[in-house]
Motif scaffolding. Structure first.
Motif, PDB file in Angstrom:
ATOM      1  N   UNK A 195       1.943  64.300  33.002  1.00 51.87           N
ATOM      2  CA  UNK A 195       2.128  64.057  31.616  1.00 51.87           C
ATOM      3  C   UNK A 195       0.630  63.880  30.879  1.00 51.87           C
ATOM      4  N   UNK A 196      -0.261  63.335  31.420  1.00 56.98           N
ATOM      5  CA  UNK A 196      -1.608  63.197  30.761  1.00 56.98           C
ATOM      6  C   UNK A 196      -2.070  64.535  30.560  1.00 56.98           C
ATOM      7  N   UNK A 197      -1.959  65.539  31.450  1.00 53.92           N
ATOM      8  CA  UNK A 197      -2.684  66.696  31.240  1.00 53.92           C
ATOM      9  C   UNK A 197      -1.877  67.624  30.181  1.00 53.92           C
ATOM     10  N   UNK A 198      -0.611  67.343  30.111  1.00 55.48           N
ATOM     11  CA  UNK A 198       0.229  67.965  29.175  1.00 55.48           C
ATOM     12  C   UNK A 198      -0.180  67.626  27.882  1.00 55.48           C
ATOM     13  N   UNK A 199      -0.249  66.088  27.425  1.00 59.02           N
ATOM     14  CA  UNK A 199      -0.463  65.651  26.240  1.00 59.02           C
ATOM     15  C   UNK A 199      -1.870  66.137  25.718  1.00 59.02           C
ATOM     16  N   UNK A 200      -3.019  66.106  26.763  1.00 59.70           N
ATOM     17  CA  UNK A 200      -4.430  66.216  26.510  1.00 59.70           C
ATOM     18  C   UNK A 200      -4.366  67.919  25.976  1.00 59.70           C
ATOM     19  N   UNK A 201      -3.782  68.853  26.881  1.00 61.53           N
ATOM     20  CA  UNK A 201      -3.840  70.097  26.705  1.00 61.53           C
ATOM     21  C   UNK A 201      -3.181  70.538  25.349  1.00 61.53           C
ATOM     22  N   UNK A 202      -2.059  70.178  24.956  1.00 63.40           N
ATOM     23  CA  UNK A 202      -1.242  70.352  23.820  1.00 63.40           C
ATOM     24  C   UNK A 202      -2.057  69.805  22.660  1.00 63.40           C
TER      25      UNK A 202
END
Length: 218
Positions: A195-202
């Motif tokens: 979730x953290x990687x997804x939020x950060x990248x988006x």
């Protein structure tokens, strides 16, 4: 100020709520059972007998509250649609936070809600391919969120914080679609990202695409 999203539900399929506490409880039980069956079996394969078995009631009881599978599906959507969030830029005009921080919070809230409703989201993909009326409602709802995002992008352009050469409407459509499809790939198809990687990248992709000005302290 908030933007109220159009409903996913055909109002003609919704009846007046029951007048008694017992009726309200029975209807709620049927709606919960229908969601379980729809998510498990899909809309086409779901049968009314499966729904009544899940709800531990008779077919006669079902017809007291709903006339068809389409009606109970509309009731399922009515209860869930406010929780089925869409990607979007939050209002930034009256906030002390930088738009990048608000975007990150918005993406996290959307992805969390999507994960919670992943099976229903998958079901919506199916129903949209077989029900023209529902497909129209779904497109109208999606367009409302795209329009909202476009207004916020234009507002940031006026403040000199976003690339002024971007078309707000097209930019909004592209970036909103990216977020929703990534959510589908991760929470429905099972692609493995945290979730953290997804939020950060988006969020970083949004910021980069918009050429959003960095916070003053950066």
């Amino acid at each position: 100020m908030t933007d109220r999203a159009p409903s996913l539900v055909d109002a003609a399929l919704l009846r007046e709520p029951p007048a008694t506490a017992r009726g309200i409880r029975t209807r709620a039980t049927l709606v919960a059972a229908a969601r379980t069956v729809f998510e498990r079996d899909g809309f086409l394969a779901a049968r009314l007998t499966d729904i009544t078995a899940e709800a531990h009631c008779s077919i006669g009881t079902f017809y007291t509250y709903f006339a068809s599978k389409e009606e109970v599906f509309a009731a399922v959507l009515q209860e869930a649609q406010d929780d089925m969030m869409h990607p979007g830029m939050p209002h930034v005009e009256d906030s002390d936070e930088h738009p990048e921080q608000l975007l990150a919070a918005s993406h996290r809230a959307y992805l969390t809600a999507y994960k919670r409703n992943a099976k229903l989201m998958q079901l919506l993909e199916q129903v949209a391919t077989i029900d023209p009326q529902f497909a129209r409602l779904r497109r109208r709802r999606a367009r409302a969120f795209i329009d909202r995002n476009a207004r916020h992008i234009a507002a940031l352009q006026e403040r000199g914080m976003v690339d002024p050469t971007l078309d707000p409407q097209l930019t909004s459509a592209c970036l909103s679609a990216m977020v929703s499809r990534m959510a589908y790939h991760v929470f429905v198809l099972g692609d493995r990202y945290t979730m953290n990687d997804l939020v950060d990248t988006l969020t970083r992709v949004w910021v980069g695409a918009l050429r959003l000005s960095p916070p003053p302290s950066a």
